[in-house]
Design a protein around this motif. Structure first.
Motif, mmCIF file in Angstrom:
data_model
loop_
_atom_site.group_PDB
_atom_site.id
_atom_site.type_symbol
_atom_site.label_atom_id
_atom_site.label_comp_id
_atom_site.label_asym_id
_atom_site.label_seq_id
_atom_site.Cartn_x
_atom_site.Cartn_y
_atom_site.Cartn_z
ATOM 1 N N ALA A 20 0.787 -1.174 -0.091
ATOM 2 C CA ALA A 20 0.046 -0.100 0.127
ATOM 3 C C ALA A 20 0.909 1.288 -0.140
ATOM 4 C CB ALA A 20 -0.787 0.029 1.149
ATOM 5 N N LEU A 21 0.522 2.067 -0.766
ATOM 6 C CA LEU A 21 1.287 3.386 -0.843
ATOM 7 C C LEU A 21 0.405 4.574 -0.920
ATOM 8 C CD1 LEU A 21 4.129 4.827 -1.613
ATOM 9 C CD2 LEU A 21 3.418 4.360 -4.179
ATOM 10 N N GLY A 22 1.010 5.793 -0.208
ATOM 11 C CA GLY A 22 0.181 6.981 -0.184
ATOM 12 C C GLY A 22 0.701 7.855 0.857
ATOM 13 N N PHE A 23 0.507 9.186 0.546
ATOM 14 C CA PHE A 23 0.917 10.145 1.520
ATOM 15 C C PHE A 23 2.331 10.129 2.010
ATOM 16 C CE2 PHE A 23 -3.651 9.678 1.201
ATOM 17 C CZ PHE A 23 -4.016 10.933 0.741
ATOM 18 N N GLY A 24 3.361 9.673 1.279
ATOM 19 C CA GLY A 24 4.642 9.606 1.768
ATOM 20 C C GLY A 24 4.941 8.420 2.646
ATOM 21 N N VAL A 25 3.998 7.397 2.708
ATOM 22 C CA VAL A 25 4.075 6.015 3.352
ATOM 23 C C VAL A 25 4.213 4.868 2.412
ATOM 24 C CG1 VAL A 25 3.432 4.758 5.371
ATOM 25 C CG2 VAL A 25 3.653 7.273 5.397
ATOM 26 N N ARG A 26 4.864 3.784 2.618
ATOM 27 C CA ARG A 26 4.656 2.628 1.801
ATOM 28 C C ARG A 26 4.729 1.411 2.923
ATOM 29 N NH1 ARG A 26 8.760 2.452 -1.892
ATOM 30 N NH2 ARG A 26 7.400 2.918 -3.478
ATOM 31 N N ALA A 27 3.768 0.757 2.576
ATOM 32 C CA ALA A 27 3.339 -0.569 3.570
ATOM 33 C C ALA A 27 3.791 -1.855 2.712
ATOM 34 C CB ALA A 27 2.300 -0.502 4.110
ATOM 35 N N LYS A 28 4.561 -2.716 3.229
ATOM 36 C CA LYS A 28 4.956 -3.741 2.589
ATOM 37 C C LYS A 28 4.378 -5.140 3.353
ATOM 38 C CE LYS A 28 8.397 -2.274 -0.777
ATOM 39 N NZ LYS A 28 9.729 -2.405 -1.122
ATOM 40 N N ARG A 29 3.803 -6.103 2.592
ATOM 41 C CA ARG A 29 3.621 -7.440 3.392
ATOM 42 C C ARG A 29 4.700 -8.297 2.898
ATOM 43 N NH1 ARG A 29 -1.172 -8.537 5.720
ATOM 44 N NH2 ARG A 29 -2.262 -7.201 4.452
ATOM 45 N N SER A 30 5.380 -9.013 3.884
ATOM 46 C CA SER A 30 6.066 -10.080 3.447
ATOM 47 C C SER A 30 5.316 -11.345 3.292
ATOM 48 C CB SER A 30 7.199 -10.248 4.555
ATOM 49 O OG SER A 30 6.558 -10.861 5.981
ATOM 50 N N LYS A 31 6.046 -12.460 2.785
ATOM 51 C CA LYS A 31 5.444 -13.607 2.596
ATOM 52 C C LYS A 31 5.027 -14.353 3.902
ATOM 53 C CE LYS A 31 7.997 -14.848 -1.533
ATOM 54 N NZ LYS A 31 8.982 -15.691 -2.341
ATOM 55 N N SER A 32 5.601 -14.056 4.955
ATOM 56 C CA SER A 32 5.071 -14.597 6.294
ATOM 57 C C SER A 32 3.871 -13.702 6.970
ATOM 58 C CB SER A 32 6.149 -14.526 7.405
ATOM 59 O OG SER A 32 6.524 -13.086 7.609
ATOM 60 N N GLY A 33 3.556 -12.597 6.183
ATOM 61 C CA GLY A 33 2.298 -11.612 6.659
ATOM 62 C C GLY A 33 2.606 -10.478 7.404
ATOM 63 N N ALA A 34 3.900 -10.402 7.744
ATOM 64 C CA ALA A 34 4.275 -9.250 8.419
ATOM 65 C C ALA A 34 4.315 -7.855 7.795
ATOM 66 C CB ALA A 34 5.706 -9.438 9.171
ATOM 67 N N ILE A 35 3.809 -6.698 8.349
ATOM 68 C CA ILE A 35 3.914 -5.671 7.618
ATOM 69 C C ILE A 35 4.756 -4.579 7.942
ATOM 70 C CG2 ILE A 35 2.529 -3.658 6.941
ATOM 71 C CD1 ILE A 35 -0.043 -5.287 7.308
ATOM 72 N N SER A 36 5.667 -3.972 6.934
ATOM 73 C CA SER A 36 6.604 -3.066 7.463
ATOM 74 C C SER A 36 6.398 -1.653 6.687
ATOM 75 C CB SER A 36 8.070 -3.701 6.937
ATOM 76 O OG SER A 36 8.044 -3.800 5.577
ATOM 77 N N THR A 44 3.042 11.717 -2.607
ATOM 78 C CA THR A 44 1.665 10.825 -3.291
ATOM 79 C C THR A 44 0.144 11.036 -2.646
ATOM 80 O OG1 THR A 44 3.058 8.817 -3.965
ATOM 81 C CG2 THR A 44 0.610 8.807 -4.128
ATOM 82 N N VAL A 45 -0.486 11.789 -3.600
ATOM 83 C CA VAL A 45 -1.930 12.133 -2.751
ATOM 84 C C VAL A 45 -2.995 11.177 -2.680
ATOM 85 C CG1 VAL A 45 -3.720 13.699 -3.241
ATOM 86 C CG2 VAL A 45 -1.564 14.662 -3.840
ATOM 87 N N ASP A 46 -2.947 10.146 -3.577
ATOM 88 C CA ASP A 46 -3.880 9.182 -3.629
ATOM 89 C C ASP A 46 -3.370 7.707 -3.119
ATOM 90 O OD1 ASP A 46 -6.162 10.649 -4.674
ATOM 91 O OD2 ASP A 46 -5.173 10.405 -6.586
ATOM 92 N N ALA A 47 -3.762 7.125 -2.364
ATOM 93 C CA ALA A 47 -3.485 5.811 -1.950
ATOM 94 C C ALA A 47 -3.393 5.005 -2.960
ATOM 95 C CB ALA A 47 -4.067 5.384 -0.446
ATOM 96 N N VAL A 48 -2.432 3.903 -3.196
ATOM 97 C CA VAL A 48 -2.521 2.840 -4.278
ATOM 98 C C VAL A 48 -2.247 1.613 -3.413
ATOM 99 C CG1 VAL A 48 -1.477 1.989 -6.191
ATOM 100 C CG2 VAL A 48 -1.405 4.304 -5.790
ATOM 101 N N LEU A 49 -3.280 0.527 -3.847
ATOM 102 C CA LEU A 49 -3.088 -0.708 -3.217
ATOM 103 C C LEU A 49 -2.612 -1.757 -4.146
ATOM 104 C CD1 LEU A 49 -6.299 -1.011 -1.045
ATOM 105 C CD2 LEU A 49 -3.837 -0.574 -0.348
ATOM 106 N N GLN A 50 -1.824 -2.622 -4.033
ATOM 107 C CA GLN A 50 -1.228 -3.459 -5.152
ATOM 108 C C GLN A 50 -1.560 -4.623 -4.535
ATOM 109 O OE1 GLN A 50 2.928 -2.947 -6.108
ATOM 110 N NE2 GLN A 50 2.394 -1.278 -7.044
ATOM 111 N N ARG A 51 -2.295 -5.773 -5.305
ATOM 112 C CA ARG A 51 -2.577 -7.066 -4.710
ATOM 113 C C ARG A 51 -2.084 -8.124 -5.676
ATOM 114 N NH1 ARG A 51 -8.882 -6.080 -2.843
ATOM 115 N NH2 ARG A 51 -8.248 -4.167 -1.846
#
Length: 73
Positions: free
Chosen positions: A42-58, A66-73
């Motif tokens: 997930a990306l937006g407003f200057g922050v990126r969240a990434k989910r690892s294969k184990s499910g942890a989010i960093s 970035t003004v609009d949030a973007v979700l990559q699935r």
């Protein structure tokens, strides 16, 4: 500790930064809750969240504003 200025220095720093640390932890928890289970990133407003294969989010800060949030699935 006798003769050292380290304890008062770091005790004061702890007291001053404690509210910001609590806000930081709350923001991370809320962002994690907002990220859909099937999203890898997930990306937006200057922050990126990434989910690892184990499910942890960093989280990382991004250089782009970035003004609009973007979700990559």
């Amino acid at each position: 500790m006798s003769g050292s200025n380290a304890w008062p220095e770091f005790a004061n720093l702890y007291r001053l930064t404690r509210p910001a640390a609590l806000d930081h932890d709350r923001a991370k928890a809320e962002l994690k809750a907002l990220m859909p289970q099937d999203a890898k990133e997930a990306l937006g407003f200057g922050v990126r969240a990434k989910r690892s294969k184990s499910g942890a989010i960093s989280f990382d800060l991004t250089a782009e504003e970035t003004v609009d949030a973007v979700l990559q699935r």
